[in-house]
Scaffold this motif. Structure first.
Motif, PDB file in Angstrom:
ATOM      1  N   VAL A  54       7.669  12.407   5.556  1.00 28.28           N
ATOM      2  CA  VAL A  54       6.599  13.004   5.027  1.00 28.28           C
ATOM      3  C   VAL A  54       5.896  13.684   6.526  1.00 28.28           C
ATOM      4  O   VAL A  54       6.083  13.019   7.607  1.00 28.28           O
ATOM      5  CB  VAL A  54       5.589  12.182   4.553  1.00 28.28           C
ATOM      6  N   SER A  55       5.159  14.603   6.204  1.00 26.11           N
ATOM      7  CA  SER A  55       4.375  15.234   7.441  1.00 26.11           C
ATOM      8  C   SER A  55       3.082  15.543   6.752  1.00 26.11           C
ATOM      9  O   SER A  55       2.741  15.978   5.775  1.00 26.11           O
ATOM     10  CB  SER A  55       4.974  16.281   7.930  1.00 26.11           C
ATOM     11  N   PRO A 143      -3.367  15.360  11.307  1.00 22.71           N
ATOM     12  CA  PRO A 143      -2.542  16.719  11.290  1.00 22.71           C
ATOM     13  C   PRO A 143      -1.466  16.656  12.441  1.00 22.71           C
ATOM     14  O   PRO A 143      -1.735  16.305  13.392  1.00 22.71           O
ATOM     15  CB  PRO A 143      -3.756  17.748  11.429  1.00 22.71           C
ATOM     16  N   GLY A 144      -0.316  17.005  11.919  1.00 23.39           N
ATOM     17  CA  GLY A 144       0.673  16.956  12.993  1.00 23.39           C
ATOM     18  C   GLY A 144       1.615  15.858  12.696  1.00 23.39           C
ATOM     19  O   GLY A 144       2.616  16.015  12.982  1.00 23.39           O
ATOM     20  N   ASP A 145       1.010  14.865  11.977  1.00 22.25           N
ATOM     21  CA  ASP A 145       1.918  13.617  12.118  1.00 22.25           C
ATOM     22  C   ASP A 145       3.269  13.524  11.231  1.00 22.25           C
ATOM     23  O   ASP A 145       3.160  14.256   9.960  1.00 22.25           O
ATOM     24  CB  ASP A 145       1.052  12.155  11.431  1.00 22.25           C
ATOM     25  N   GLU A 146       4.377  13.104  11.562  1.00 19.65           N
ATOM     26  CA  GLU A 146       5.383  12.921  10.838  1.00 19.65           C
ATOM     27  C   GLU A 146       5.955  11.582  10.567  1.00 19.65           C
ATOM     28  O   GLU A 146       5.851  10.781  11.730  1.00 19.65           O
ATOM     29  CB  GLU A 146       6.428  13.673  11.506  1.00 19.65           C
ATOM     30  N   GLY A 147       6.601  11.074   9.673  1.00 19.92           N
ATOM     31  CA  GLY A 147       7.038   9.954   9.548  1.00 19.92           C
ATOM     32  C   GLY A 147       7.571   9.405   8.216  1.00 19.92           C
ATOM     33  O   GLY A 147       8.246  10.562   7.492  1.00 19.92           O
ATOM     34  N   ASN A 148       7.414   8.299   7.509  1.00 24.49           N
ATOM     35  CA  ASN A 148       7.846   8.119   6.315  1.00 24.49           C
ATOM     36  C   ASN A 148       6.830   7.075   5.599  1.00 24.49           C
ATOM     37  O   ASN A 148       5.927   6.573   6.332  1.00 24.49           O
ATOM     38  CB  ASN A 148       9.212   7.450   6.083  1.00 24.49           C
ATOM     39  N   ILE A 149       7.018   6.575   4.435  1.00 28.97           N
ATOM     40  CA  ILE A 149       5.983   5.695   3.690  1.00 28.97           C
ATOM     41  C   ILE A 149       6.908   4.453   3.576  1.00 28.97           C
ATOM     42  O   ILE A 149       7.982   4.341   2.881  1.00 28.97           O
ATOM     43  CB  ILE A 149       5.668   6.354   2.343  1.00 28.97           C
ATOM     44  N   VAL A 150       6.429   3.540   4.079  1.00 28.17           N
ATOM     45  CA  VAL A 150       7.238   2.049   3.775  1.00 28.17           C
ATOM     46  C   VAL A 150       6.067   1.249   3.167  1.00 28.17           C
ATOM     47  O   VAL A 150       4.926   0.986   3.526  1.00 28.17           O
ATOM     48  CB  VAL A 150       7.409   1.384   5.219  1.00 28.17           C
ATOM     49  N   ASN A 151       6.374   0.712   2.039  1.00 31.13           N
ATOM     50  CA  ASN A 151       5.634  -0.265   1.209  1.00 31.13           C
ATOM     51  C   ASN A 151       4.410   0.341   1.115  1.00 31.13           C
ATOM     52  O   ASN A 151       3.297  -0.387   1.062  1.00 31.13           O
ATOM     53  CB  ASN A 151       5.435  -1.525   1.892  1.00 31.13           C
ATOM     54  N   GLY A 152       4.396   1.655   0.768  1.00 28.39           N
ATOM     55  CA  GLY A 152       3.080   2.324   0.215  1.00 28.39           C
ATOM     56  C   GLY A 152       2.157   2.672   1.576  1.00 28.39           C
ATOM     57  O   GLY A 152       1.179   3.462   1.147  1.00 28.39           O
ATOM     58  N   THR A 153       2.575   2.626   2.532  1.00 27.21           N
ATOM     59  CA  THR A 153       1.730   2.909   3.855  1.00 27.21           C
ATOM     60  C   THR A 153       2.580   3.608   4.715  1.00 27.21           C
ATOM     61  O   THR A 153       3.770   3.660   5.028  1.00 27.21           O
ATOM     62  CB  THR A 153       1.494   1.393   4.656  1.00 27.21           C
ATOM     63  N   PHE A 154       1.927   4.748   5.290  1.00 27.24           N
ATOM     64  CA  PHE A 154       2.385   5.496   6.330  1.00 27.24           C
ATOM     65  C   PHE A 154       2.821   4.932   7.417  1.00 27.24           C
ATOM     66  O   PHE A 154       2.170   4.149   8.223  1.00 27.24           O
ATOM     67  CB  PHE A 154       1.473   6.706   6.642  1.00 27.24           C
ATOM     68  N   SER A 155       4.091   5.189   7.922  1.00 26.76           N
ATOM     69  CA  SER A 155       4.980   4.685   9.185  1.00 26.76           C
ATOM     70  C   SER A 155       5.290   6.082  10.093  1.00 26.76           C
ATOM     71  O   SER A 155       6.008   6.692   9.756  1.00 26.76           O
ATOM     72  CB  SER A 155       5.973   4.126   9.058  1.00 26.76           C
ATOM     73  N   LYS A 156       4.346   6.287  11.119  1.00 23.55           N
ATOM     74  CA  LYS A 156       4.446   7.138  11.998  1.00 23.55           C
ATOM     75  C   LYS A 156       5.692   7.134  12.975  1.00 23.55           C
ATOM     76  O   LYS A 156       5.906   6.072  13.434  1.00 23.55           O
ATOM     77  CB  LYS A 156       3.065   7.491  12.845  1.00 23.55           C
TER      78      LYS A 156
END
Length: 166
Positions: A54-55, A143-156
């Protein structure tokens, strides 16, 4: 880990394109990318099938994701109009020289399809990605963050504005 490396290469390629055409703006907010990377034999690379990232995109950072002029890439050209665009050129990534051919189809400001071929000395790598707008960026995202979602929370993982990405 390997899928994260290929997604970083893909992001770098997209972030370094420059040329006469201008890519359409994507809708601001949370974008999800589902990507698959195939090796020279056409088989999906380990841990590189349907990789979800996600971003957080806004008007300023969308331009950085797609048209920043500083990179290990040279002579990248954007061509196209309407919904269909191509990015072609040469880059040096992970210690290797590569040529790229990338096509983007903008179905709408909320839906973009990407196909890319990276020609490496070891053979071609292909990337297919579906990028879709999901709504507002998640709590804690900038804005500009990239990462993934782990257990419903954003992980940058990183941010397009980080010095290493410039």
């Amino acid at each position: 880990m390997r899928s994260r490396i290929w997604l970083a290469v893909l992001g770098s390629l997209m972030a370094q394109a420059a040329g006469a055409a201008t890519l359409p703006a994507r809708a601001p907010g949370l974008w999800q990318s589902v990507s698959t990377v195939r090796g020279p034999d056409g088989k999906v690379l380990p841990n590189a099938d349907n990789v979800v990232t996600v971003s957080c995109v806004d008007a300023d950072n969308d331009a950085k994701f797609f048209t920043s002029g500083e990179s290990a890439c040279t002579d990248l050209r954007i061509s196209g109009a309407g919904q269909h665009f191509a990015i072609n050129g040469a880059c040096r990534g992970q210690g290797q020289y590569m040529t790229i051919h990338e096509t983007l189809f903008y179905a709408s400001p909320q839906d973009v399809q990407l196909q890319a071929q990276l020609k490496l000395p070891s053979g071609p790598i292909t990337i297919a990605a579906q990028l879709r707008w999901q709504g507002a960026c998640l709590p804690g995202m900038m804005p500009g963050d990239e990462g993934n979602i782990v257990n419903g929370t954003f992980s940058k993982a990183d941010n397009i504005n980080d010095p290493a990405n410039q």
